[in-house]
Design a protein around this motif. Structure first.
Motif, PDB file in Angstrom:
ATOM      1  N   VAL A  73       0.842  -1.202   0.000  1.00 34.98           N
ATOM      2  CA  VAL A  73       0.000   0.000   0.000  1.00 34.98           C
ATOM      3  C   VAL A  73       0.873   1.247   0.000  1.00 34.98           C
ATOM      4  N   ARG A  74       1.918   1.248   0.815  1.00 34.34           N
ATOM      5  CA  ARG A  74       2.792   2.418   0.879  1.00 34.34           C
ATOM      6  C   ARG A  74       3.459   2.682  -0.464  1.00 34.34           C
ATOM      7  N   GLN A  75       3.949   1.620  -1.126  1.00 33.58           N
ATOM      8  CA  GLN A  75       4.580   1.801  -2.437  1.00 33.58           C
ATOM      9  C   GLN A  75       3.582   2.327  -3.460  1.00 33.58           C
ATOM     10  N   ARG A  76       2.357   1.837  -3.402  1.00 37.73           N
ATOM     11  CA  ARG A  76       1.346   2.287  -4.359  1.00 37.73           C
ATOM     12  C   ARG A  76       0.951   3.745  -4.104  1.00 37.73           C
ATOM     13  N   VAL A  77       0.856   4.116  -2.845  1.00 35.01           N
ATOM     14  CA  VAL A  77       0.547   5.510  -2.528  1.00 35.01           C
ATOM     15  C   VAL A  77       1.695   6.415  -2.981  1.00 35.01           C
ATOM     16  N   ASP A  78       2.935   5.974  -2.778  1.00 43.99           N
ATOM     17  CA  ASP A  78       4.075   6.766  -3.237  1.00 43.99           C
ATOM     18  C   ASP A  78       4.035   6.957  -4.747  1.00 43.99           C
ATOM     19  N   LEU A  79       3.694   5.892  -5.476  1.00 40.91           N
ATOM     20  CA  LEU A  79       3.602   6.013  -6.934  1.00 40.91           C
ATOM     21  C   LEU A  79       2.439   6.930  -7.322  1.00 40.91           C
ATOM     22  N   ALA A  80       1.327   6.824  -6.603  1.00 42.57           N
ATOM     23  CA  ALA A  80       0.201   7.724  -6.873  1.00 42.57           C
ATOM     24  C   ALA A  80       0.604   9.174  -6.631  1.00 42.57           C
ATOM     25  N   ARG A  81       1.373   9.432  -5.592  1.00 41.01           N
ATOM     26  CA  ARG A  81       1.845  10.792  -5.335  1.00 41.01           C
ATOM     27  C   ARG A  81       2.727  11.278  -6.481  1.00 41.01           C
ATOM     28  N   HIS A  82       3.552  10.389  -7.003  1.00 39.44           N
ATOM     29  CA  HIS A  82       4.382  10.756  -8.153  1.00 39.44           C
ATOM     30  C   HIS A  82       3.512  11.184  -9.331  1.00 39.44           C
ATOM     31  N   TYR A  83       2.476  10.411  -9.621  1.00 43.00           N
ATOM     32  CA  TYR A  83       1.604  10.760 -10.748  1.00 43.00           C
ATOM     33  C   TYR A  83       0.823  12.048 -10.478  1.00 43.00           C
ATOM     34  N   LEU A  84       0.421  12.261  -9.229  1.00 46.26           N
ATOM     35  CA  LEU A  84      -0.277  13.505  -8.896  1.00 46.26           C
ATOM     36  C   LEU A  84       0.631  14.710  -9.100  1.00 46.26           C
ATOM     37  N   GLU A  85       1.918  14.536  -8.852  1.00 42.49           N
ATOM     38  CA  GLU A  85       2.875  15.627  -9.007  1.00 42.49           C
ATOM     39  C   GLU A  85       3.235  15.888 -10.470  1.00 42.49           C
TER      40      GLU A  85
ATOM     41  N   VAL B 289      -8.055  11.144 -10.996  1.00 39.21           N
ATOM     42  CA  VAL B 289      -7.758  10.310  -9.834  1.00 39.21           C
ATOM     43  C   VAL B 289      -8.072   8.841 -10.094  1.00 39.21           C
ATOM     44  N   ASP B 290      -9.179   8.570 -10.768  1.00 42.82           N
ATOM     45  CA  ASP B 290      -9.537   7.173 -11.029  1.00 42.82           C
ATOM     46  C   ASP B 290      -8.494   6.466 -11.892  1.00 42.82           C
ATOM     47  N   LEU B 291      -7.932   7.179 -12.868  1.00 43.74           N
ATOM     48  CA  LEU B 291      -6.916   6.576 -13.721  1.00 43.74           C
ATOM     49  C   LEU B 291      -5.640   6.309 -12.926  1.00 43.74           C
ATOM     50  N   ILE B 292      -5.262   7.257 -12.076  1.00 42.73           N
ATOM     51  CA  ILE B 292      -4.083   7.052 -11.244  1.00 42.73           C
ATOM     52  C   ILE B 292      -4.289   5.863 -10.311  1.00 42.73           C
ATOM     53  N   ALA B 293      -5.491   5.752  -9.754  1.00 37.70           N
ATOM     54  CA  ALA B 293      -5.774   4.620  -8.872  1.00 37.70           C
ATOM     55  C   ALA B 293      -5.614   3.300  -9.620  1.00 37.70           C
ATOM     56  N   ASP B 294      -6.087   3.266 -10.862  1.00 37.93           N
ATOM     57  CA  ASP B 294      -5.966   2.047 -11.654  1.00 37.93           C
ATOM     58  C   ASP B 294      -4.505   1.734 -11.985  1.00 37.93           C
ATOM     59  N   ARG B 295      -3.734   2.749 -12.366  1.00 37.94           N
ATOM     60  CA  ARG B 295      -2.349   2.533 -12.771  1.00 37.94           C
ATOM     61  C   ARG B 295      -1.415   2.217 -11.601  1.00 37.94           C
ATOM     62  N   THR B 296      -1.871   2.444 -10.382  1.00 33.41           N
ATOM     63  CA  THR B 296      -1.024   2.178  -9.215  1.00 33.41           C
ATOM     64  C   THR B 296      -1.457   0.951  -8.434  1.00 33.41           C
ATOM     65  N   GLY B 297      -2.523   0.308  -8.895  1.00 35.50           N
ATOM     66  CA  GLY B 297      -2.984  -0.886  -8.197  1.00 35.50           C
ATOM     67  C   GLY B 297      -3.870  -0.612  -7.012  1.00 35.50           C
ATOM     68  N   LEU B 298      -4.274   0.654  -6.819  1.00 35.44           N
ATOM     69  CA  LEU B 298      -5.142   0.985  -5.696  1.00 35.44           C
ATOM     70  C   LEU B 298      -6.619   0.782  -6.027  1.00 35.44           C
TER      71      LEU B 298
ATOM     72  N   THR C  38      -9.667   1.940  -7.075  1.00 36.30           N
ATOM     73  CA  THR C  38     -10.666   2.985  -7.325  1.00 36.30           C
ATOM     74  C   THR C  38     -10.199   4.327  -6.775  1.00 36.30           C
ATOM     75  N   GLY C  39     -10.840   5.380  -7.275  1.00 37.99           N
ATOM     76  CA  GLY C  39     -10.525   6.703  -6.766  1.00 37.99           C
ATOM     77  C   GLY C  39     -10.819   6.810  -5.280  1.00 37.99           C
ATOM     78  N   ALA C  40     -11.893   6.164  -4.829  1.00 33.13           N
ATOM     79  CA  ALA C  40     -12.231   6.203  -3.404  1.00 33.13           C
ATOM     80  C   ALA C  40     -11.135   5.542  -2.573  1.00 33.13           C
ATOM     81  N   SER C  41     -10.593   4.438  -3.077  1.00 34.62           N
ATOM     82  CA  SER C  41      -9.502   3.760  -2.366  1.00 34.62           C
ATOM     83  C   SER C  41      -8.261   4.639  -2.309  1.00 34.62           C
ATOM     84  N   LEU C  42      -7.935   5.294  -3.428  1.00 37.67           N
ATOM     85  CA  LEU C  42      -6.783   6.195  -3.454  1.00 37.67           C
ATOM     86  C   LEU C  42      -6.973   7.339  -2.472  1.00 37.67           C
ATOM     87  N   ARG C  43      -8.153   7.925  -2.452  1.00 34.69           N
ATOM     88  CA  ARG C  43      -8.405   9.035  -1.534  1.00 34.69           C
ATOM     89  C   ARG C  43      -8.225   8.596  -0.081  1.00 34.69           C
TER      90      ARG C  43
END
Length: 368
Positions: free
Chosen positions: A264-276, A282-291, A293-298
């Motif tokens: 989870v930590r690695q996926r959140v870090d990757l999501a932060r990279h994409y957000l930056e 958000v939904d696409l980032i969640a999909d590309r990071t393995g999280l 859904t957007g709700a899960s990423l949030r």
């Protein structure tokens, strides 16, 4: 008028030294009257050697600290025996001992070492610059160090993370003393956000596992390359050529966490990279990071750094990018902030344990 005394030690870092005067000095009531007076002192009243290529002249010695309501100690790059041995020089020990009971004491960045060596943080929560957190914890085992917050308010003793986190802490004190309206006015005057929108949680860059190292490190590196895929514990154990039980035990011994929490930590870090670095939804980032859904990423991002994806993206506002910067490591860069004054409010996805506008005392760490 509340009197703030700032103790400048040899090797003081000029940026942090100037924060109390700038923040508290900008606080005014509705009639325009100053709410604080700020006085800087040295141990003996003599000049102080700064960390930069100049010295500083002050007009008071450390006897000032016995007469103020708040003592602020900025960081120094010349702490010597304080950082190396946890030992205070006699003059500093005497100066701190003379502070009246009930005086509010603030340590910015590595000044946490000073408070720790003085025994002011025993069995209390605190923070410091994330690079120093592990060392500080080893030296002072009774302190509860939280390396992932901007500052910790434990009532009469407060500590902050590095550099600009001192601004957040001083603004918090203004807010605690006089409410959000005055704190927001100070922030506007100083052209900084009234709340750090997208907490540092100190935005630590985590190391990439070494695929050539023994143990579970090769599997960690393998998993980091496949974060968008569904990775079960059995998949990780099979890659490591271990049983699930052995892999889980070895993984926890090496990383201090479980495989699921680590993923989870690695996926959140990757999501932060994409957000930056991208303008992906958000939904696409969640999909590309393995999280998923957007709700899960949030949910996971808020748990990690205390803010929403939108708030995090505003903090690291890069130029829009149609195609993301691909990464195979999940590590996060630090794109430059765009210039300009963006006014933010506590409602912009910020997280706080204050509960009210005026705040209060108690033990808590700010991730905003």
């Amino acid at each position: 008028m509340h009197h703030v005394g700032v103790l400048a030690l040899d090797g003081v870092v000029p940026f942090e030294l100037g924060i109390p005067a700038r923040i508290f000095g900008a606080a005014r009531d509705e009639a325009g009257n100053r709410l604080y007076t700020v006085t800087t002192c040295s141990l003996d009243g003599g000049p102080v050697r700064a960390e930069a290529d100049y010295g500083l002249t002050v007009s008071r010695d450390a006897s000032l600290l016995a007469d103020v309501g708040t003592v602020v100690i900025p960081p120094s790059h010349a702490l010597g025996p304080i950082r190396e041995e946890g030992r205070l020089p006699a003059a500093l020990r005497e100066a701190l001992a003379a502070i009246r009971p009930g005086t509010r004491i603030v340590g910015i960045c590595t000044a946490t070492y000073v408070l720790a060596a003085a025994g002011l943080l025993d069995h209390r929560p605190a923070t410091t610059h994330w690079r120093e957190a592990e060392r500080l914890q080893r030296m002072f085992t009774t302190i509860r160090i939280d390396p992932e917050v901007l500052f910790v308010d434990d009532g009469d003793v407060l500590t902050s993370a590095g550099v600009a986190a001192g601004i957040d802490l001083c603004l918090h004190l203004v807010r605690r003393d006089h409410g959000s309206r005055i704190a927001n006015d100070v922030a506007r005057s100083c052209v900084v956000p009234p709340w750090r929108d997208g907490g540092q949680a100190q935005y630590i860059q985590r190391p990439v596992p070494d695929p050539t190292a023994p143990g579970t490190a090769p599997t960690q590196a393998w998993a980091v390359e496949r974060l968008a895929e569904s990775l079960a514990l059995t998949d990780l154990a099979a890659h490591a050529n271990m049983s699930v039980r052995t892999f889980t035990r070895r993984f926890r011994d090496e990383t201090g966490t479980t495989p699921a929490q680590w993923l989870v930590r690695q996926r959140v870090d990757l999501a932060r990279h994409y957000l930056e670095t991208t303008d992906w939804p958000v939904d696409l980032i969640a999909d590309r990071t393995g999280l998923g859904t957007g709700a899960s990423l949030r949910r996971h991002l808020r748990a990690a750094v205390g803010v929403t994806p939108q708030a995090y993206r505003r903090t690291f506002r890069p130029a829009p990018t149609a195609i993301p910067v691909q990464t195979t490591s999940g590590r996060i860069g630090r794109p430059a902030r765009r210039p300009g004054n963006v006014e933010l409010s506590p409602g912009d996805g910020c997280r706080s344990s204050l509960g009210t506008a005026s705040g209060g005392t108690g033990s808590w760490g700010s991730r905003v």
